[in-house]
Design a protein around this motif. Sequence first.
Motif, short mmCIF file in Angstrom:
data_model
loop_
_atom_site.label_atom_id
_atom_site.label_comp_id
_atom_site.label_asym_id
_atom_site.label_seq_id
_atom_site.Cartn_x
_atom_site.Cartn_y
_atom_site.Cartn_z
N GLN A 26 10.61 6.21 -9.92
CA GLN A 26 10.95 4.87 -9.45
C GLN A 26 10.99 4.82 -7.92
O GLN A 26 10.54 3.85 -7.31
CB GLN A 26 12.30 4.44 -10.03
N ASN A 27 11.49 5.89 -7.32
CA ASN A 27 11.58 5.93 -5.86
C ASN A 27 10.22 5.96 -5.18
O ASN A 27 10.10 5.63 -3.99
CB ASN A 27 12.40 7.15 -5.42
N LEU A 28 9.18 6.35 -5.93
CA LEU A 28 7.83 6.35 -5.35
C LEU A 28 7.40 4.95 -4.94
O LEU A 28 6.57 4.79 -4.03
CB LEU A 28 6.83 6.90 -6.37
N ASN A 29 7.95 3.95 -5.58
CA ASN A 29 7.57 2.57 -5.27
C ASN A 29 8.00 2.18 -3.86
O ASN A 29 7.45 1.25 -3.27
CB ASN A 29 8.19 1.61 -6.29
N GLN A 30 8.98 2.89 -3.32
CA GLN A 30 9.40 2.62 -1.94
C GLN A 30 8.32 3.06 -0.95
O GLN A 30 8.18 2.49 0.12
CB GLN A 30 10.72 3.33 -1.64
N PHE A 31 7.58 4.12 -1.32
CA PHE A 31 6.53 4.63 -0.44
C PHE A 31 5.18 3.97 -0.71
O PHE A 31 4.44 3.69 0.22
CB PHE A 31 6.38 6.15 -0.64
N PHE A 32 4.88 3.76 -1.98
CA PHE A 32 3.55 3.31 -2.35
C PHE A 32 3.65 2.03 -3.18
O PHE A 32 3.43 2.05 -4.38
CB PHE A 32 2.83 4.39 -3.16
N SER A 33 4.02 0.98 -2.54
CA SER A 33 4.26 -0.29 -3.24
C SER A 33 2.99 -0.72 -3.98
O SER A 33 2.02 -1.18 -3.37
CB SER A 33 4.67 -1.37 -2.24
N ILE A 34 3.03 -0.56 -5.30
CA ILE A 34 1.88 -0.91 -6.14
C ILE A 34 2.35 -1.88 -7.21
O ILE A 34 3.31 -1.61 -7.93
CB ILE A 34 1.28 0.34 -6.82
N GLU A 35 1.69 -3.00 -7.32
CA GLU A 35 2.05 -3.98 -8.33
C GLU A 35 1.49 -3.56 -9.69
O GLU A 35 0.34 -3.18 -9.80
CB GLU A 35 1.49 -5.36 -7.95
N THR A 36 2.33 -3.61 -10.71
CA THR A 36 1.86 -3.26 -12.05
C THR A 36 0.95 -4.34 -12.62
O THR A 36 0.06 -4.05 -13.42
CB THR A 36 3.05 -3.06 -13.01
N ARG A 37 1.18 -5.57 -12.20
CA ARG A 37 0.33 -6.68 -12.67
C ARG A 37 -0.89 -6.79 -11.76
O ARG A 37 -0.78 -6.81 -10.54
CB ARG A 37 1.11 -7.99 -12.67
N GLY A 38 -2.05 -6.86 -12.37
CA GLY A 38 -3.26 -7.00 -11.59
C GLY A 38 -3.93 -5.69 -11.24
O GLY A 38 -5.09 -5.68 -10.81
N VAL A 39 -3.24 -4.56 -11.41
CA VAL A 39 -3.85 -3.27 -11.13
C VAL A 39 -4.58 -2.79 -12.37
O VAL A 39 -4.17 -3.04 -13.50
CB VAL A 39 -2.78 -2.24 -10.70
N SER A 40 -5.71 -2.12 -12.16
CA SER A 40 -6.46 -1.56 -13.28
C SER A 40 -7.08 -0.25 -12.83
O SER A 40 -7.32 -0.03 -11.63
CB SER A 40 -7.56 -2.51 -13.75
N TYR A 41 -7.35 0.60 -13.77
CA TYR A 41 -7.92 1.91 -13.45
C TYR A 41 -9.28 1.77 -12.77
O TYR A 41 -9.55 2.43 -11.75
CB TYR A 41 -8.06 2.74 -14.73
N ASP A 42 -10.12 0.90 -13.28
CA ASP A 42 -11.46 0.73 -12.71
C ASP A 42 -11.40 0.22 -11.27
O ASP A 42 -12.18 0.64 -10.42
CB ASP A 42 -12.30 -0.22 -13.57
N GLN A 43 -10.46 -0.70 -11.01
CA GLN A 43 -10.33 -1.23 -9.66
C GLN A 43 -9.84 -0.15 -8.70
O GLN A 43 -10.32 -0.04 -7.56
CB GLN A 43 -9.39 -2.43 -9.63
N VAL A 44 -8.89 0.66 -9.15
CA VAL A 44 -8.38 1.75 -8.31
C VAL A 44 -9.50 2.73 -8.01
O VAL A 44 -9.67 3.19 -6.87
CB VAL A 44 -7.20 2.45 -9.00
N MET A 45 -10.29 3.08 -9.02
CA MET A 45 -11.39 4.01 -8.81
C MET A 45 -12.42 3.43 -7.84
O MET A 45 -12.98 4.14 -7.00
CB MET A 45 -12.05 4.35 -10.14
#
Length: 503
Positions: free
Chosen positions: A297-316
């Motif tokens: 959970q604390n990782l979100n403070q460093f790497f703010s990533i939204e769970t909605r709208g994110v996808s594996y293909d887009q990240v790749m």
Amino acid sequence: MGYKKRFYAALLIVVLAAGVFAVGKSGMQMKAEQEQAQQESFLNRRKDTLRLWYTDESLTDYLNAAAVAYGEMSDVRVETVLIDDSEYVEEINEASLGRSDREKPDLYLITNDCLEKAYLAGLAKEISDQNMFRNIDFENHGAEAAVTYDKNVVAYPFYYEACALLYNKTYLKEYARLQLEAEADLAAGEAAQAQADAGNVEEEAAGEESGHAFSEEEIARKAMECLPDTIAELEDFADNYNAPEQVEAVFKWDVSDILYNYSFAGDHLIVGGENGDDPDQIDIYNLETLQCLTTFQNLNQFFSIETRGVSYDQVMQDFLDGKIVFTVAGTEAVNRMAQAQADGSFAYEYGFYSMPDLTEELKSRSLSITTCIAINGYTEFEEQANDFAQFMMKDWTSGLNLQESTGKMPVYGYPVYDENHTFSGAYHESMPIPKMMTTGNFWVQMEIAFTEIWEGGDVNALLKSLSEQVMRQVTGDDSYTEEYIELPVEEVPEEEYVEEPQG
């Protein structure tokens, strides 16, 4: 010519014609009989027909080619049948019991989480080679655990999904070069200071240099040292990294998918024991898992990533565009990255590395999903089905290669494009997805809990609730309640007060 002579001549012609016709007819009949005998002989030689069911259309060309290759070296014909994956096990059961229009499969592809259901229904039986994993050439804990049920090996492991850290090696090498320069400057400064303290000012000036040259080997070695082995090291990298303009994130991954999140739950979350088939071995709500998920959970403070709208293909795609330094990648990335580098769509170097541990004490562990080859308990060709499954599992080399043609990562043998065998190492140490039917919806529940934790939910309450849901399903006790675990509060050392001197 007299009448009698003409009559005998005509009669002779008729007799000869009849003879020719009879001989011709006899020859045609003999030829037809020979052709029929050859056809029957051929059919007798190829009388055994195996039917292989599967659900992934991307395997069609590979499986058909494998069937042809196997047919050329044996007296068995293999038919491949693509099936809609909805209610797949039920379809196999209906066909096996003769309650379907389809011919039953003799063997079929299935993921390891469905093996308990198939085995208890008589649709999967113990394979012929129960000592397969005792072979020194094939010792793989992840594969063995995936296909073992009630101490029996009930399927052949074929290919798998697991996770590893994918990183931009070009960015990392540049970071390593700057680190080497900083270390060299520091060493030079300390040396110069030592000379100055000794009163040797001339040598200090002589020792001053502008810039440093490092070999490719030195930079590569330093880059490997910079790879993060723990989350703390990853956070330190993010703090110290001076990112190029095109970089949008140091670390980004698909935080909405349990497959890519699971390693952050650590090595302490247990569902079904090592083989995922023992309802007496379930331990979800424990101190170590709480600590792991709090770190997650604390990782979100460093790497703010939204769970909605994110996808594996887009990240790749972002990684391919040079916008990300580190990401969590699945096995399909091995072929994708090799192809992107070959065709020029990825303009950098890259590498794979094992997932970082949560801390030095709390180890990470990847989740794995294994696609297996199961032998139908209703087949009349058990020996032939086992032989073909072994042929498939060993990724035959007389034609197409599984990884090359489909991007699937084979369990047996050595994969290409992953020079350090990072994925095979991750798979060997992985936690196979459990087979128990009573925990069938656990992964959906786990994915929901991970999302809520990432978005700031109460880690303790969410994990406790998840454990209670699973235990109620397994035990049948609707009142099952976990005893609350208090997370220890980290003590912050007090700063020692030093009194300022007067005047």
